[in-house]
Structure formats: C-alpha cells, structure tokens
Enzyme design. Structure first.
Site: not given
Ligand code: UD1
Ligand code: CA
Length: 486
Positions: A19, A107, A411
């Site tokens: 996004r 994160y 100048s």
């Molecule tokens: C996750 C949580 C959710 C929480 C939210 C808060 C899970 C299943 N859900 O959801 O409960 O409320 O964060 O923001 O954990 N990332 C990786 N590798 C992956 C997936 C994600 O490194 O395979 C990292 C992303 O870069 C990001 C963070 O983990 O920094 C969160 O990932 P994202 O996909 O945004 O999780 P949410 O679905 O928002």
C-alpha cells in the site's frame, strides 16, 4: 549479564508494504530523519539484548545495506517468502543459538514505540513469570487488528485476527499491537504447533498465545494508553500522520528543554537534532539530520538547515544550508544558500542572496550582499562588496582563491579561481582579478571611464533623455549666472 537483559529482540521487517505504492521497501521510508526500521532497531538496542536480529524479505538487499550503514553489526535473518508472522519468527530463531530467557518480538514499521514501553513490557513479563506477555491497545478504530480475547476472569485466552473473527469477537476493542515478550521455551513450543488453518493460510505468531495457555502457561497483557506508540505504517497517509506526531513530540521535548518555538505547527525537527537552551526557532523552520543549535542562537523564519552547526548567539534567517558550520555571533540571511564545506567564523556575515560552497570565512569577515563564494578562504575582518563572484570553475576544474585579512574587495568584482589577494589589499569595484594582489596594494582591473560630451543630443535627439539633459544643462547655467550675480 543483567537479569533484565532479554535473550533476544526480533524485529519483523520482511513484509512488502504494497500500500505504500513504492519502489523502495516500506521500512526504509523515513519519519523524523530516520528510516522506520532504524527507529525500531534503536528502541530494540536500548534493551541491550544478547541478540538482536532483523527479519528481512522484500527488498532485503536494500534493507540489509541500509542497516549496515545506520546500525552496523546488527544481523539480519532472511525470510524468502512471507508465510506469516509466526514463520518470520521461526526464520529469526534459526539464525540464533538455542535461547533461554525472554524473547521480544517487535515490528520494523512501528516508529513511535519507545524503549521505555518495551522495558515495561519486559518487566511485567518477568514479574508475573508469563509464558507470553502481549502489548495491547484500545485504539479509536480497532478495524484490521487482531482482537485480544479474555475469559470471564479477564485473563487473555487467545488472539483472533480480523479476518477470522466472529461478529462478537469483532466487537472487542482491545487489540494486539503485534509486540510481545515470550519465554523462549514457550515461544519455541508454540511455534512448533502453528498451522495454516486460518483465513489467510499463514503461520500466525498470534496463535502462540493460545498454545502457551493450553500448555498451562500464563498469558499477560500490558495495555498502552498512548496508542501512537503501536501504530504501524501501511500507507503514506499513516506515514505522514506518524511523522507529524513524532515531530510534535520532538518539538515539545525541545520546548521543555529550553527552546522557544514560536510556531510548533510549522517547525520540523529531526530526531537527531540537538538544541541548547535559550535558542529561538521562528516559524517555518526545518532542522534536519545532525543539525545543532547552540545557546542564544535564533533560526528562522523560513530556514531549512541540514547537518548544520549553528554557533552560540548566531542569527540565521530565510536560509537553506547543507553541512555548513555557522560560527558564534555570525549572521546569515535572508535568502542565503550555504553548501557543504562552508565555515563562517565568529561574527562573520553571509547576507542577502549570498551563496557559499567550500568557503572558509574568517572571524568578523563580511559578505553582505548578492555574492557567490565558492572554493575560497576569506581572512578575518575582510569585506567582500556587493555582487562579488568567486569564479572558481574554469570548465575543467575548481580552483581555490584566497582573500587576506582585512582586505577590501569592491562591489561587482570577479575573483578568478586560483588567485591570492593578500592581507590588507584593496580591489577596486568592478575589477576582474586574474593575478595575485600584494599586501597593501590597490588592484584596479577595469576599463577607465571616459565621457563623450553631447552624445545624447546628437545621437538621441528628440528623446526624453535629450530633453532632460537640455534642462539639466540650462539649470546649471542658470545657477552659475545667479551666483555670479548676472
Ligand atoms: C499482525 C497481527 C495482528 C496485530 C497486527 C498489529 C498476526 C497474525 N497478526 O497483523 O494480530 O493486530 O499485526 O499490527 O501476527 N511480517 C514479516 N513476515 C511475514 C509477515 C509479516 O516479516 O511473513 C512483518 C511485516 O513486515 C510487518 C509485521 O510483520 O512489519 C506485521 O505484519 P502484517 O502483515 O502487517 O500483520 P497484520 O496482518 O497487520
Ligand atoms: Ca500491519
């Protein structure tokens, strides 16, 4: 080793950040002059963990190179494909020795989370002997977050993702921030039991909570009231909101430390800027990078200073500066452009519409108006007249010039690169200086003025100029006649 020291902090930063609509990885976008991931790493480092590892995936070469530059020595773990937050933590643990103690997961895209909040989380985790302690929040709008479910006694039972939740569960307003402290063995055991039986087909780190509880562990929660701290960046609207909030906090911190900020709303201060007490920032001032402002100095209105040192009592208005060092009591502006390698001595002046680059301007020396000073050393007390240009570039190379102490350059002079104007020398206005000027000498390098009498009457007959000249001559004649009593 201190008992409060976590065994590891894992920073998740492998996600794509679709996004953002960006060709650069999400965690490399900046707020407050630092990348998102750098903010996260700094908060993590403040816990002094035995191990710190950043999980990278999308754009991992760029993220790794960036980390090497801003946080050398911080290792990364590669998550090739993003199979979920649980999978990301597995990838991190694979790079570490078998841990015991506390493992913190956070994160890379949550820039306002402070080290103090992480410390509170770790403290609570230890005090209660939790298997997992979740950092939770109650935001105005919980949509999108995982919800924190509790039993009748209020104990946390599990976390359910938005996409997997029932109507009733969606009504819960307490959310999972995604930041946790785990007991290492509970984390390992829980990760071992994860499956992809959920709406997103991912390995959810959140499921470790339920597994820990079923295994008889205690699950704790620390609720943050300051919800900005757990807000992540998913798009550029959030990026701007978090940047704005970080800035409000930074500006307030400096006001509390003794800086007068006339208009906090138009004042932007990067996280690494340092301001001494009794400094004054006028509206529309942007201080970036490693800029420092010493006691008694005032900056603004309308300044952008990047990596610039402002000395005690200096005054800087309407100025753009990159990498300059502005001495104590110096004055700069308005409409002044200082480029890298510029150093202004004590009480020196770079006035209106002056540009400087690689310029060393001595104490009390003045360049008051409309000048370009490139690759030059100007001695103490020298005065550089309006419109003077240091012609430092001959089309092939940059050449350095000097003007000695207490010299005076008239100048509209051009100091051609490579010349040396000695101490106490004068340059006549409008000169183009191509050879050295000796001490005490006046250098004149311009065409001598001559007058061609009656030229306007002959060549511009009938014009307003001719009529004006005629009147002036007549007036002069009349006053001569009067004085001679005629
Ligand atoms: C996750 C949580 C959710 C929480 C939210 C808060 C899970 C299943 N859900 O959801 O409960 O409320 O964060 O923001 O954990 N990332 C990786 N590798 C992956 C997936 C994600 O490194 O395979 C990292 C992303 O870069 C990001 C963070 O983990 O920094 C969160 O990932 P994202 O996909 O945004 O999780 P949410 O679905 O928002
Ligand atoms: Ca997210």
């Amino acid at each position: 080793m201190s008992p409060d020291r976590p065994a590891a902090v894992v920073v998740l930063a492998a996600g794509e950040g679709t996004r953002m609509k960006s060709s650069i990885p999400k965690v490399l976008h900046q707020v407050g002059g630092r990348s998102l991931v750098h903010h996260a790493v700094l908060a993590a480092q403040a816990l002094d963990p035995e191990h710190l590892v950043v999980v990278v995936g999308h754009g991992r070469d760029e993220v790794t190179a960036h980390l090497a530059a801003v946080a050398p020595g911080v290792p990364t773990a590669v998550q090739d494909q993003q199979h979920g937050t649980g999978h990301a933590v597995l990838c991190a643990l694979e790079t570490l020795p078998r841990l015991s103690g506390t493992v913190v997961v956070t994160y890379g895209d949550v820039p306002l989370l402070t080290a103090d909040t992480l410390r509170d989380l770790v403290d609570e985790h230890r005090v209660h002997g939790d298997a997992v302690t979740v950092l939770t929040a109650v935001p105005a709008d919980p949509t999108g977050y995982g919800r924190v479910l509790r039993d009748a006694e209020g104990a946390v039972t599990r976390i359910v993702e938005q996409k997997d939740a029932t109507e009733d569960e969606l009504a819960v307003r307490e959310v999972n921030s995604g930041v946790y402290a785990f007991a290492a063995d509970a984390l390992r055991a829980g990760l071992g039991r994860l499956d992809t039986d959920n709406a997103q087909g991912e390995l959810y780190l959140t499921d470790v909570v339920e597994h820990a509880r079923t295994a008889g562990g205690r699950v704790g929660a620390v609720a943050v009231t300051d919800t900005w701290q757990v807000e992540g960046v998913n798009d550029r609207v959030q990026l701007a909101a978090l940047h704005g909030e970080l800035n409000r906090r930074t500006v307030q911190r400096w006001m509390r430390a003794g800086t007068t900020v006339v208009d906090p709303a138009t004042t932007w201060i990067d996280a690494d800027v340092v301001l001494e007490p009794d400094t004054l920032l006028e509206p529309s001032t942007i201080l970036r990078g490693r800029t420092t402002v010493a006691r008694g100095a005032s900056v603004g209105p309308e300044c952008q200073l990047v990596d610039t040192v402002v000395g005690e009592g200096a005054t800087v208005t309407r100025t753009t500066s990159y990498g300059a060092e502005i001495g104590p009591e110096a004055t700069v502006g308005p409409y002044t452009y200082l480029r890298p390698g510029t150093r202004l001595g004590r009480g020196a002046k770079a006035g209106g519409f002056v540009e400087m680059k690689q310029a060393d301007v001595g104490d009390g020396a003045k360049v008051p108006h409309l000048s370009y000073v490139g690759d030059a050393t100007i001695g103490a007390g020298a005065n550089i007249g309006a419109g003077t240009i240091f012609a430092n570039y001959d089309g092939l190379e940059k050449k350095h010039s000097t003007v000695g102490e207490h010299s005076f350059v008239g100048s509209d002079s051009v100091i051609v690169g490579g010349v040396h104007v000695a101490d106490g020398a004068y340059v006549a206005a409008g000169s183009t200086i191509t050879s050295d000027v000796r001490p005490g000498e006046l250098a004149v390098a311009r065409g001598r003025q001559r007058g061609v009498a009656g030229w306007v009457a002959r060549r511009r007959a009938g014009t307003r100029s001719a009529a004006a000249a005629e009147r002036a001559v007549a007036d002069t004649q009349a006053s001569i006649d009067e004085r001679s009593g005629g």
